[in-house]
Design a protein around this motif. Structure first.
Motif, mmCIF file in Angstrom:
data_model
loop_
_atom_site.group_PDB
_atom_site.id
_atom_site.type_symbol
_atom_site.label_atom_id
_atom_site.label_comp_id
_atom_site.label_asym_id
_atom_site.label_seq_id
_atom_site.Cartn_x
_atom_site.Cartn_y
_atom_site.Cartn_z
ATOM 1 N N LEU A 173 34.624 -5.192 11.227
ATOM 2 C CA LEU A 173 35.508 -5.425 10.078
ATOM 3 C C LEU A 173 35.694 -6.922 9.828
ATOM 4 N N GLU A 174 35.429 -7.352 8.605
ATOM 5 C CA GLU A 174 35.671 -8.739 8.204
ATOM 6 C C GLU A 174 36.992 -8.821 7.447
ATOM 7 N N TYR A 175 37.427 -10.052 7.151
ATOM 8 C CA TYR A 175 38.729 -10.251 6.506
ATOM 9 C C TYR A 175 38.542 -10.867 5.126
ATOM 10 N N LYS A 176 39.395 -10.449 4.204
ATOM 11 C CA LYS A 176 39.313 -10.998 2.857
ATOM 12 C C LYS A 176 40.713 -11.048 2.254
ATOM 13 N N ALA A 177 41.133 -12.269 1.873
ATOM 14 C CA ALA A 177 42.415 -12.424 1.186
ATOM 15 C C ALA A 177 42.247 -11.951 -0.255
ATOM 16 N N SER A 178 43.230 -11.173 -0.740
ATOM 17 C CA SER A 178 43.114 -10.622 -2.090
ATOM 18 C C SER A 178 44.495 -10.519 -2.720
ATOM 19 N N GLY A 179 44.636 -11.138 -3.863
ATOM 20 C CA GLY A 179 45.895 -11.055 -4.599
ATOM 21 C C GLY A 179 46.099 -9.705 -5.240
ATOM 22 N N GLU A 180 45.005 -8.930 -5.382
ATOM 23 C CA GLU A 180 45.096 -7.624 -6.022
ATOM 24 C C GLU A 180 45.595 -6.539 -5.068
ATOM 25 N N THR A 181 45.545 -6.819 -3.758
ATOM 26 C CA THR A 181 46.015 -5.855 -2.767
ATOM 27 C C THR A 181 47.533 -5.877 -2.712
ATOM 28 N N GLY A 182 48.137 -4.680 -2.670
ATOM 29 C CA GLY A 182 49.594 -4.614 -2.623
ATOM 30 C C GLY A 182 50.161 -5.142 -1.323
ATOM 31 N N GLY A 183 49.431 -5.007 -0.223
ATOM 32 C CA GLY A 183 49.900 -5.480 1.078
ATOM 33 C C GLY A 183 48.721 -5.726 1.997
ATOM 34 N N ILE A 184 48.445 -4.764 2.905
ATOM 35 C CA ILE A 184 47.302 -4.846 3.812
ATOM 36 C C ILE A 184 46.593 -3.495 3.781
ATOM 37 N N GLY A 185 45.288 -3.505 3.711
ATOM 38 C CA GLY A 185 44.536 -2.257 3.688
ATOM 39 C C GLY A 185 43.085 -2.510 4.048
ATOM 40 N N THR A 186 42.288 -1.459 4.030
ATOM 41 C CA THR A 186 40.873 -1.591 4.346
ATOM 42 C C THR A 186 40.040 -0.728 3.407
ATOM 43 N N ASP A 187 38.846 -1.233 3.099
ATOM 44 C CA ASP A 187 37.891 -0.443 2.315
ATOM 45 C C ASP A 187 36.754 0.072 3.190
ATOM 46 N N GLY A 188 36.919 -0.061 4.528
ATOM 47 C CA GLY A 188 35.893 0.383 5.460
ATOM 48 C C GLY A 188 34.952 -0.726 5.877
ATOM 49 N N THR A 189 34.931 -1.813 5.122
ATOM 50 C CA THR A 189 34.086 -2.968 5.429
ATOM 51 C C THR A 189 34.935 -4.209 5.719
ATOM 52 N N HIS A 190 36.003 -4.361 4.943
ATOM 53 C CA HIS A 190 36.900 -5.517 5.079
ATOM 54 C C HIS A 190 38.330 -5.059 5.335
ATOM 55 N N ILE A 191 39.104 -5.917 5.976
ATOM 56 C CA ILE A 191 40.561 -5.778 5.950
ATOM 57 C C ILE A 191 41.034 -6.683 4.829
ATOM 58 N N LEU A 192 41.601 -6.083 3.811
ATOM 59 C CA LEU A 192 42.070 -6.813 2.631
ATOM 60 C C LEU A 192 43.556 -7.080 2.799
#
Length: 626
Positions: free
Chosen positions: A58-77
């Protein structure tokens, strides 16, 4: 002052617009968020090393579109401000949330077909994951104390799948507690051997003599008394395996045994604990289910395969490096038992350990290892085939990288740089395998030091006894008589099981060294005890120098291993695996504790999570307050 612009930081801030300042703050928060997740990952990895491959995926990606913390199976957003606030409020919840997301990915929850009721599907997935977390998250009370009742002590019943090591656990407990152990597989016994044979004795009741049937002592109870006489140990463990597979005629006897600690009319001696073991019915068709009456008289403990626990045992017992490295990558292959219409397929902890011993013997004798050999121990074709391929790669990587030459510092600069480049460009599996090879190499060298250290300590102990022995002697050659007495003492210790066969071999090595000293004195025509002992002291000094030389060699190898890891992988996941592997290896961590290793302390310092956590919390609070 910024040397490139000549502007002081405060002046630069005054010249920036509000939008520029906001972008800088946003960038800092994103970078800090990445560090928070990395620290959480490293601590979780230390707790659950068997999930190393999953943590690395799992890689990490900062995202303003994410409501909090979650995963798409590839990244922790993650939304940086939300993550930092959560971490400041409760770091443990962030770590738990990280593991929660990882478990969703491992169980393929994000990749399933959409359910008819998505809300219920998500709720069911969360409940499944939280159930696992509740079981796995506990770390005990901290003091490690346990209280055992002096009365109404129930026998222990271990229930678990075959090949998991229940018998080995009992052997280890008995060895570490210094108590006796008598182990029986009850399916090998008839009713007569378990409770004894009937015999007729004459007794008198109210003046009337009558013949009464009694029973001879059970073979099992007799073995306990024999163990007590042979070893002198008054306390011990009576271990009865496959207790739920007894014949119908023995079943009532087992209930009496578990309830009253008796076989027939003879009780288990005081100070001996009863431990029984069995397999669940799905693994053995001859299993007889225990009724509530029986279960209510035991302490039932369910034993399950746990790779992380087994890995600690494996390092200590020098299981083959290829097995350890393979299972660190393919943890799902550690334990498999399948009973299908196509047949029985299984891979067990026992199978891996037995295969390890055979691999070491085959390598020493230079006998080729084949698919057929693997399948004799790993009785699931896919695992046997996969491990065979991995073993060949493990051997090839060991040769290609020249692990021994790296640790010995014998590679020239060009060859060394080539190995660094190979490791950098290697696949995930190759990088982890190289790390495993280095760990195995270090373990091998520390094992050699351990042998030398024991040898020096044993000879020192002998010389201490010899010095007292010589006080009443006139000739130093009386060492021969001294050694005869010591060998007699060794034979008694071996017979009474106070020492193991392996320890007896170590003692014989020490006797041989002392006998070598005696022969040297004879050649030098030294007979005076005082002069002779002084000469022995000089020869012993050479042995201690040998020990120091081996210790320095291990220290150099550790530093070279860290140097290679640092050049090839930096402080990424491979370095975490390497440091954690050294820490989890009891003999290596003991060596480092005694002799030091600067690179280890440097990188293990990065794994001192509480220290890093406090630093991160301070930075998070500072940026959130702005």
């Amino acid at each position: 002052m910024d040397t490139r612009t000549g502007i002081l930081p405060c002046e630069a801030g005054k010249n920036m617009s509000a939008n520029e300042m906001a972008e800088i703050r946003k960038s800092k928060m994103s970078a800090l968020g990445l560090r928070v997740l990395q620290v959480c990952r490293n601590e979780l990895y230390a707790r659950y090393p068997y999930l190393d491959g999953a943590f690395a995926s799992l890689e990490y990606k900062a995202s303003g579109e994410t409501g909090g913390i979650g995963t798409d199976g590839t990244h922790i957003l993650f939304r940086p401000d939300f993550l930092l606030k959560c971490y400041v409020h409760d770091p443990e919840k962030v770590r738990k949330g990280y593991l929660h997301m990882l478990l969703h990915c491992l169980y393929l929850h994000p990749f399933q077909k959409k359910a008819e009721n998505i809300r219920l599907w998500n709720l069911a997935c969360d409940m499944a994951v939280e159930q696992i977390l509740e079981r796995e998250w506990g770390f005990g009370t901290g003091d490690g104390a346990e209280i055992y009742p002096l009365v109404r002590q129930r026998p222990i019943l271990l229930m678990g799948p075959p090949g998991i090591g229940k018998t080995a656990v009992m052997e280890q407990i008995a060895r570490e507690c210094g108590v006796g152990l008598v182990a029986y597989t009850i399916t090998h016994h008839t009713r007569q051997s378990a409770i004894g044979l009937p015999e007729i004795v004459t007794k008198s009741f109210d003046g009337t003599r009558m013949d009464v049937t009694e029973y001879t002592m059970s073979e099992i109870i007799a073995s306990v008394y024999e163990c007590m006489e042979r070893t002198g140990k008054r306390e011990g463990i009576l271990f009865i395996d496959e207790i739920n597979c007894v014949s119908e005629t023995l079943a009532p006897t087992m209930l009496q045994f578990l309830q009253n600690k008796t076989f027939g009319s003879h009780k288990v001696p005081e100070g001996w604990m009863i431990v029984a073991a069995g397999n669940p019915s799905r693994y053995n068709k001859s299993v007889r289910e225990f009724d509530i009456v029986t279960l209510d008289r035991v302490r039932k403990i369910d034993i399950m395969p746990d790779l992380s626990v087994w890995m600690e045992y494996a390092w200590k017992n020098q299981v083959h490096g290829a097995v350890l490295s393979y299972l660190s990558i393919k943890e799902e292959s550690f334990y498999i038992v399948e009973n299908t219409v196509d047949g029985k397929f299984f891979v067990t902890a026992r199978g891996w350990e037995d295969l390890s011993e055979l691999l070491k013997s085959y390598e020493e004798l230079e006998i080729p290892v084949t698919d057929e050999l693997m399948s004799q121990f790993l009785q699931k074709e896919e695992v046997a085939r996969d491990f065979t391929a991995y073993y060949q790669l493990y051997r090839k990587y060991g040769s290609d990288y020249g692990i021994r030459e790296i640790l010995d510092g014998k590679l020239n600069e060009v060859a060394y740089e080539k190995k660094i480049s190979m490791a950098k460009e290697g696949s995930f599996e190759e990088r982890f395998t190289v790390t495993g090879l280095l760990l195995a190499g270090i373990n091998r060298e520390v094992s050699e030091f351990e042998k030398t250290d024991k040898k020096v300590g044993g000879v020192h102990r002998l010389l201490t006894h010899l010095k007292k022995y010589l006080q009443e002697k006139q000739d130093i050659q009386c060492i021969e008589e001294f050694l005869k007495e010591q060998r007699k003492s060794l034979a008694v210790k071996l017979e009474t099981e106070l020492i193991s066969r392996g320890e007896a071999v170590e003692w014989e090595t020490q006797f041989h060294i002392l006998d070598t000293y005696r022969l040297a004195l004879k050649k030098e025509h030294i007979h005076d005890p005082e002069k002779g002992f002084e000469r022995i002291r000089e020869m012993f000094g050479e042995l201690t120098e040998e020990r120091l030389g081996v210790a320095e060699k291990v220290k150099d190898s550790l530093e070279r291993a860290f140097g290679f890891m640092e050049r090839a992988f930096g402080d990424d996941q491979e370095m975490v695996l390497f440091v954690t592997g050294l820490t989890g290896n009891e003999r290596v961590s003991a060596f480092i504790g005694s002799h030091g290793c600067k690179p280890y302390f440097k990188y293990s310092g990065k794994l001192l999570f509480r220290k890093e956590e406090q630093k991160l919390l301070a930075e998070c609070r500072k940026i959130l307050e702005k």
